[in-house]
Scaffold this active site. Structure first.
Site, mmCIF file in Angstrom:
data_model
loop_
_atom_site.group_PDB
_atom_site.id
_atom_site.type_symbol
_atom_site.label_atom_id
_atom_site.label_comp_id
_atom_site.label_asym_id
_atom_site.label_seq_id
_atom_site.Cartn_x
_atom_site.Cartn_y
_atom_site.Cartn_z
ATOM 1 N N LYS A 57 -10.492 30.712 14.029
ATOM 2 C CA LYS A 57 -9.045 30.744 13.799
ATOM 3 C C LYS A 57 -8.524 29.344 13.540
ATOM 4 C CE LYS A 57 -5.309 30.530 16.562
ATOM 5 N NZ LYS A 57 -4.289 29.940 15.660
ATOM 6 N N GLY A 70 -7.677 22.060 22.103
ATOM 7 C CA GLY A 70 -6.222 22.141 22.162
ATOM 8 C C GLY A 70 -5.706 21.696 23.516
ATOM 9 N N SER A 71 -4.569 22.206 23.898
ATOM 10 C CA SER A 71 -3.909 21.769 25.130
ATOM 11 C C SER A 71 -4.625 22.300 26.365
ATOM 12 C CB SER A 71 -2.460 22.240 25.148
ATOM 13 O OG SER A 71 -2.382 23.639 25.369
ATOM 14 N N THR A 72 -4.477 21.594 27.456
ATOM 15 C CA THR A 72 -5.088 22.015 28.710
ATOM 16 C C THR A 72 -4.493 23.332 29.195
ATOM 17 O OG1 THR A 72 -5.629 19.747 29.337
ATOM 18 C CG2 THR A 72 -5.450 21.350 31.121
ATOM 19 N N ALA A 73 -3.193 23.506 29.030
ATOM 20 C CA ALA A 73 -2.550 24.746 29.471
ATOM 21 C C ALA A 73 -3.139 25.954 28.743
ATOM 22 C CB ALA A 73 -1.043 24.665 29.244
ATOM 23 N N THR A 74 -3.275 25.855 27.418
ATOM 24 C CA THR A 74 -3.870 26.956 26.652
ATOM 25 C C THR A 74 -5.336 27.120 27.003
ATOM 26 O OG1 THR A 74 -2.323 26.532 24.844
ATOM 27 C CG2 THR A 74 -4.256 27.850 24.333
ATOM 28 N N GLY A 75 -6.031 26.010 27.237
ATOM 29 C CA GLY A 75 -7.439 26.068 27.616
ATOM 30 C C GLY A 75 -7.648 26.852 28.900
ATOM 31 N N GLU A 122 -12.375 21.587 24.687
ATOM 32 C CA GLU A 122 -12.053 20.160 24.510
ATOM 33 C C GLU A 122 -10.541 20.078 24.553
ATOM 34 O OE1 GLU A 122 -10.598 17.049 23.112
ATOM 35 O OE2 GLU A 122 -11.514 17.538 21.177
ATOM 36 N N CYS A 154 -6.231 13.624 21.015
ATOM 37 C CA CYS A 154 -6.394 14.007 22.419
ATOM 38 C C CYS A 154 -6.891 12.847 23.277
ATOM 39 C CB CYS A 154 -7.324 15.204 22.538
ATOM 40 S SG CYS A 154 -8.887 14.991 21.669
#
Length: 518
Positions: A215, A268-273, A290, A324
């Protein structure tokens, strides 16, 4: 001078309030685009499934905006759950057929090298697409594409070296291991390095015999779609690589929960991770993440200060600060703090910001209005917290998402601008007296992606490198990537590694075979 026009529009312009507009009209699978530097090309707009560009099943599309002009580039087809199902099934059939997973590994080596060759021959166009879609400086985009080429060739070199081992378990048995591909891999890439992350994801997956459903980021889908046309030309069979453009809450969710997907890779972001990790964990998928960073960049008094300043600039303003591992926390030994800060301020104010198609531009635009607003909000937070704004902190111009390079001094370690990832050209500068004090401040973060050290003392370099909680430490350099050197984070900065031999471990599983011979 800022750009006046990004592209020759292929359909009427729409207002920014409709940036994520979904429409139902039939869209061509390719549209002509003329770039600001005069390059003309055909942009694929479809989903890439089974080596073909196809419309989404529901016919939905979304708009892609050029962040340096705020003008529409084109629309692309938007994948939904049924499209993800098609892509996963194509990848699953290709994997089970053995057309890629079971071939002589040299076939994968040849195909990946051919893919790299096609991309290298088309470097100028691909870099220009990246600049148009992402807003990054063209010089940076060209560097990204060359890194893509290098990494694909590196993966090609690994493809026929995925070895197991023979185990001495006594004379009564013959025991050995072999490394096997996982199957269908779901991959989700970010908007800050669209094509480079595409390569970091598909390279090791393909080298090890897996198939992929990837994606793209909804704001930057164009370069990944464009280079996908080279997949069949390189000799990669249908279903091995599938690219779906869409939104995280729909496509990302479908990928991370799909039972046929055996592994998820996300940048991507830590929150989404964290959310992806929960989804994947519920289905016992292998995961690599990552994620974010708030990396320290340290200057000792014995460093070459002019060189250190240039490395700090590369560390925080490269790619408009949308990195990042950006060196967003600068720590300077007390005795040279004032001198370093003065030099850094002058150098920051001399950074050329603007038209990303100008070869002399170093800092292009931010990638979206949302990101620009977030950065400016953090500037206000820094002021409210009592930090001193040394320079920058303002939007540049009134067209395009540009911001001046920004430095904060007189910061305290508990300030939000020190603790939280801003993901833009904003840096804090702090003084330190001792190595112990430095290590305590530098490691006082939930993140641990990267760090920089500037010193002429090799003993200092070794000592501090070993004590910093960071997956990558650069000494007397910064943002200095190499395709053979692994990259990834400690703590909340992620799980697993990209690049190097270590990346291959993310895409294989070990099978042990024990044969009784006596």
């Amino acid at each position: 001078m800022l750009l006046k026009s990004a592209v020759t529009l292929t359909r009427p312009s729409v207002s920014l309030s409709k940036m994520a507009l979904r429409c139902y009209t039939q869209l061509p699978l390719k549209v002509p685009i003329k770039l600001p530097n005069g390059i003309e090309y055909e942009q694929p707009t479809g989903l890439f499934i089974n080596n073909k560009f196809v419309p989404s099943r529901q016919g939905k599309t979304f708009e892609v905006i050029s962040p340096s002009t705020e003008e529409e580039i084109c629309h692309v087809y938007e994948a939904r759950e049924d499209d993800v199902e098609d892509a996963v099934n194509a990848a699953d059939r290709a994997f089970k057929s053995g057309v890629w997973s079971e071939v002589d590994p040299i076939v994968r080596t040849v195909a990946l090298n051919k893919l790299a060759d096609y991309i290298e021959k088309d470097l100028d166009t691909i870099a220009s697409i990246e600049t148009l879609d992402n807003g990054k400086a063209i010089s940076s985009a060209k560097g990204d594409v060359q890194l893509v080429v290098n990494y694909l060739r590196s993966c090609a070199g690994f493809a026929d070296k995925i070895d197991g081992r023979v185990i001495d378990s006594g004379s009564s048995h013959f025991s050995y291991t072999r490394r096997q591909p996982l199957g269908v891999c779901g991959q989700i890439i970010p908007w800050n390095f669209p094509l480079l992350m595409w390569a970091w994801k598909i390279g090791p997956a393909l080298a090890t015999g897996n198939t992929v459903v990837l994606k793209t980021a909804e704001s930057t889908p164009l370069s990944a779609l464009y280079v996908s046309q080279y997949i069949p030309q390189a000799g990669i069979p249908p279903g091995v690589v599938n690219i779906v453009s869409g939104f995280g809450k729909i496509v990302g969710e479908a990928l991370t929960t799909h039972p046929k997907i055996k592994k998820i890779a996300f940048t991507g972001s830590t929150a989404t991770g964290r959310h992806i990790y929960q989804n994947a964990g519920a289905n016992l998928k292998k995961v690599t993440l990552e994620l974010g960073g708030k990396s320290p960049n340290v200057v000792f008094s014995d460093a070459d200060l002019k060189s250190a300043v240039q490395n700090i600039i590369i560390g925080i303003y490269y790619n408009s600060g949308e990195v990042c591992c950006a060196g967003s926390r600068v720590y300077v030994e007390e005795s040279v703090y004032d001198e370093l800060l003065e030099e850094f301020k002058k150098a920051s104010e001399a950074v050329k910001v603007g038209n990303p198609f100008d070869e002399s531009t170093f800092q292009g635009s931010q990638t979206s209005q949302t990101q620009l607003n977030k950065i400016l909000k953090y500037v206000e937070i820094g002021k409210e917290e009592g930090a001193t704004l040394i320079t920058g902190g303002e939007r540049l111009g009134n067209k395009g998402y540009f911001i001046k390079p920004t430095i904060f001094g007189d910061v305290k370690e508990d300030m939000r601008i020190v603790k939280e990832e801003i993901f833009g050209p904003v840096v804090t500068v702090t003084k330190f007296k001792t190595v112990d004090e430095l290590i305590e401040m530098a490691n006082d973060s939930e993140y641990g992606l990267a760090a920089g050290i500037h010193t002429s003392n090799i003993n200092t370099a070794f000592e501090v490198s070993n004590k910093l909680n960071a997956g990558t430490v650069w000494v007397n350099t910064y943002n200095d990537f190499h395709h053979c050197v692994p990259f990834g984070g400690f703590n909340a900065s992620g799980i697993g590694r990209e690049m190097g031999h270590e990346a291959l471990d993310n895409y294989t599983q070990v099978k042990a075979v024990r044969i009784k011979v006596a």
